[in-house]
Design a protein around this motif. Structure first.
Motif, short mmCIF file in Angstrom:
data_model
loop_
_atom_site.label_atom_id
_atom_site.label_comp_id
_atom_site.label_asym_id
_atom_site.label_seq_id
_atom_site.Cartn_x
_atom_site.Cartn_y
_atom_site.Cartn_z
N ALA A 121 -15.19 81.28 13.03
CA ALA A 121 -15.90 82.50 13.43
C ALA A 121 -15.73 82.77 14.92
O ALA A 121 -15.60 83.93 15.35
CB ALA A 121 -17.38 82.39 13.07
N ALA A 122 -15.72 81.71 15.72
CA ALA A 122 -15.59 81.87 17.17
C ALA A 122 -14.25 82.48 17.55
O ALA A 122 -14.13 83.09 18.63
CB ALA A 122 -15.77 80.53 17.86
N ARG A 123 -13.27 82.38 16.70
CA ARG A 123 -11.96 82.96 16.99
C ARG A 123 -11.98 84.49 16.94
O ARG A 123 -11.02 85.14 17.35
CB ARG A 123 -10.92 82.42 16.02
CG ARG A 123 -10.71 80.91 16.10
CD ARG A 123 -9.49 80.45 15.32
NE ARG A 123 -9.41 79.00 15.32
CZ ARG A 123 -9.68 78.23 14.26
NH1 ARG A 123 -10.01 78.81 13.10
NH2 ARG A 123 -9.60 76.93 14.34
N CYS A 124 -13.08 85.07 16.46
CA CYS A 124 -13.21 86.53 16.45
C CYS A 124 -13.48 87.09 17.83
O CYS A 124 -13.38 88.31 18.04
CB CYS A 124 -14.34 86.96 15.51
SG CYS A 124 -14.05 86.62 13.76
N VAL A 125 -13.87 86.22 18.77
CA VAL A 125 -14.20 86.68 20.11
C VAL A 125 -12.91 86.97 20.87
O VAL A 125 -12.09 86.08 21.08
CB VAL A 125 -15.04 85.64 20.86
CG1 VAL A 125 -15.35 86.13 22.28
CG2 VAL A 125 -16.33 85.36 20.11
N ARG A 183 -19.04 84.35 11.15
CA ARG A 183 -18.21 85.55 11.29
C ARG A 183 -18.98 86.73 10.71
O ARG A 183 -19.45 86.68 9.59
CB ARG A 183 -16.90 85.36 10.53
CG ARG A 183 -15.97 86.57 10.48
CD ARG A 183 -14.69 86.20 9.74
NE ARG A 183 -13.78 87.31 9.57
CZ ARG A 183 -13.61 87.99 8.44
NH1 ARG A 183 -14.32 87.66 7.36
NH2 ARG A 183 -12.73 88.97 8.37
N GLY A 184 -19.15 87.77 11.51
CA GLY A 184 -19.78 88.99 11.03
C GLY A 184 -18.74 90.00 10.61
O GLY A 184 -17.69 90.12 11.25
N VAL A 185 -19.02 90.72 9.53
CA VAL A 185 -18.14 91.77 9.06
C VAL A 185 -18.96 93.04 8.91
O VAL A 185 -19.94 93.06 8.16
CB VAL A 185 -17.48 91.41 7.72
CG1 VAL A 185 -16.59 92.55 7.21
CG2 VAL A 185 -16.65 90.13 7.85
N ALA A 210 -14.65 95.60 13.34
CA ALA A 210 -15.21 95.22 12.05
C ALA A 210 -15.47 93.73 11.95
O ALA A 210 -16.25 93.29 11.11
CB ALA A 210 -14.29 95.66 10.92
N GLU A 211 -14.82 92.93 12.79
CA GLU A 211 -14.99 91.48 12.76
C GLU A 211 -15.48 91.01 14.12
O GLU A 211 -14.99 91.45 15.16
CB GLU A 211 -13.66 90.80 12.46
CG GLU A 211 -13.02 91.19 11.14
CD GLU A 211 -11.61 90.63 11.02
OE1 GLU A 211 -11.47 89.50 10.56
OE2 GLU A 211 -10.66 91.32 11.43
N VAL A 233 -20.79 89.15 19.25
CA VAL A 233 -19.92 88.82 20.37
C VAL A 233 -18.53 89.31 19.99
O VAL A 233 -17.93 88.83 19.02
CB VAL A 233 -19.92 87.32 20.67
CG1 VAL A 233 -19.13 87.04 21.95
CG2 VAL A 233 -21.34 86.78 20.80
N LEU A 234 -18.03 90.29 20.74
CA LEU A 234 -16.78 90.96 20.39
C LEU A 234 -15.58 90.34 21.11
O LEU A 234 -15.72 89.66 22.09
CB LEU A 234 -16.89 92.44 20.73
CG LEU A 234 -18.10 93.18 20.15
CD1 LEU A 234 -18.08 94.64 20.59
CD2 LEU A 234 -18.13 93.08 18.63
#
Length: 309
Positions: free
Chosen positions: A32-36, A149-151, A284-285, A308-309
């Motif tokens: 999930a942290a890789r979405c930042v 991870r937020g969607v 979106a992620e 966190v974008l």
């Protein structure tokens, strides 16, 4: 499969009280942290603004008849300026008092003990353990922090409208369409964040417009998300599912969204989010972070969800 047998009961053992939050393994959190990508931090919470004796009831969305959170800056009953407590030479200190009933009044996270059927909570725990002094099983203190991870399912954005209509119900087809439009997919443990845009009606039409009903997920939409092993469902409406003009759900027990998600599948819910800034970011992620207060046996907790974008 019967109503009672449906869902995730027993999946993580007979003692489980966390439901699909069990899917948030260390590996899932690292992924999930890789979405930042930008390091930009966006709050997804409604404000807690003043006391019910102030103008706050006319400025903050909430369900009719529910007491808003009451925030006082006071010491010994005095106002801040007059009652601030002296703590040293020339120093004054203001204290806060906060009274909150989370459900329907502010951004919050529902515990798995919030709803049940018959004599059983989620996973077969006895409902009789929910007492006035707190729930002995499935309380909000059992959830722990949520890092996932937020969607974003921006259904209002997909339709090209500021907000959905009160009678609108969101089914699997629109949820799939949101994923397709974003070029992404759901993964086990994800937090599904559903935007209806409904809080905007409070600004546009006032309380009466907001209280005219609410859009939300359909029963099949909820089942679709549960079938994808989401870790949590969050939305900007007051009940995840839709509400009628009496602020009640029209669905029967088998189709009630709280029963489908909380009780059958052990999916925690976060309600009354503010998603306008997130929707405007075009992402979106993202990394989703929310930590409920450790209220022992609580049926819910106020939260400040963070993207966190």
């Amino acid at each position: 499969m019967t109503f009672e047998q449906y869902g995730n009961w027993g999946r993580w053992g007979a003692d489980d009280e966390r439901g699909t939050l069990n899917l948030l393994t260390p590996e899932a959190v690292v992924a999930a942290a890789r979405c930042v990508r930008e390091g930009r931090v966006v709050s997804l919470a409604m404000p807690i603004r003043g006391a019910t004796s102030s103008p706050a009831p006319t400025t903050v969305p909430h369900l009719r008849g529910r007491p808003l959170p009451q925030h006082f800056m006071s010491v010994d009953g005095g106002d801040y300026a007059a009652g601030a407590r002296a703590i040293g030479a020339g120093l004054r200190m203001a204290d806060d008092a906060l009274v909150v009933t989370p459900h329907g009044t502010t951004t919050h996270m529902d515990a798995l003990c919030h709803m049940w059927s018959g004599d059983e909570l989620y996973n077969g725990h006895p409902a009789g353990r929910v007492r006035s002094y707190g729930a002995q099983r499935c309380g909000i203190d059992k959830a722990g922090p949520v890092v996932a991870r937020g969607v974003l399912f921006d259904v209002a954005g997909l339709r090209g409208v500021p907000h959905l209509a009160a009678a609108d119900r969101i089914g699997p087809d629109e949820l799939r369409a949101c994923l397709d439009a974003a070029g992404t997919e759901l993964r086990p443990g994800d937090v599904a964040v559903v935007r209806t845009g409904w809080p905007l009606t409070w600004q546009e039409e006032g309380p009466d417009g907001y209280w005219a009903g609410q859009p939300g997920l359909s029963a099949d939409g909820g089942r679709w998300l549960a079938g994808h092993d989401v870790g949590m469902v969050a939305a900007d409406n007051a009940a995840i599912g839709g509400l009628n003009e009496r602020q009640l759900a029209d669905e029967g027990l088998a189709d009630d969204l709280h029963m489908i998600l909380l009780w059958r599948h052990g999916v925690h819910l976060a309600e009354m989010l503010w998603l306008e800034e997130l929707a405007g970011a075009g992402r979106a992620e993202f990394l989703f972070v929310a930590a409920p207060l450790r209220i022992e046996g609580g049926t819910a907790s106020p939260i400040n969800p963070i993207a966190v974008l």
